[in-house]
Design a protein around this motif. Sequence first.
Motif: not given
Length: 199
Positions: A125-136, A168-171, A186-190
């Motif tokens: 919640d404090a450090n991540c931005e969620v969007r389908l085209d983001y990855k890290v 476990e998070k959706s998307g 990579y995680f895809i979605g944030f």
Amino acid sequence: SAYFKSLISGEPQSMKILYAQPFTEEINSKFVMACNKLPTTRDWSHGMMRRLIVLPLHKKFEDTQEDFDRDLVDKLNKERSGILNRAIEGYKRLCKQNGFSRSSMAEQVLNNYRQVNDSVENWFDANCEVRLDYKVPTLEAYTNYRAYSQSIGMHPYSINRFNEKILEKSGITRNRLQEKNKREYYFIGFKLAGGQYGF
């Protein structure tokens, strides 16, 4: 948490009276714990959460309050029979439905308790931005999470458990990608807030 869950579930427990032989006994009682602050836990599994009912008691009984009733104890003593009857009715209902009643308020308090004390949820919640085209990169996300957890005095999860909780998070998914002659997961979605990773 395993010991706590075994107690709550009524599983046989090994006991020992001083100067006597150990024995095994089932505990069939219900546990009521009163505390000023909810304890921390790292076990947010369904098996743990379904055993908890958190009831917030916001009312304070202090003589500095305008509505403080100095005769409250005497009034309650006069209503002892009625209080007992309500307790008996509640016990019958408990037996009939084979479990405690769940209220929306108690469920909301439990969800808030989980969110506040879960280091992954706090970090996300404090450090991540969620969007389908983001990855890290997975390792970068975990390194950032570990540093964050330690900075707020919480013990971080292992990387495997961290990955499980994120997925476990959706998307959100996890894939192995080729980036700048380097292939890694990579995680895809944030992405990390202010990070450079995006499609």
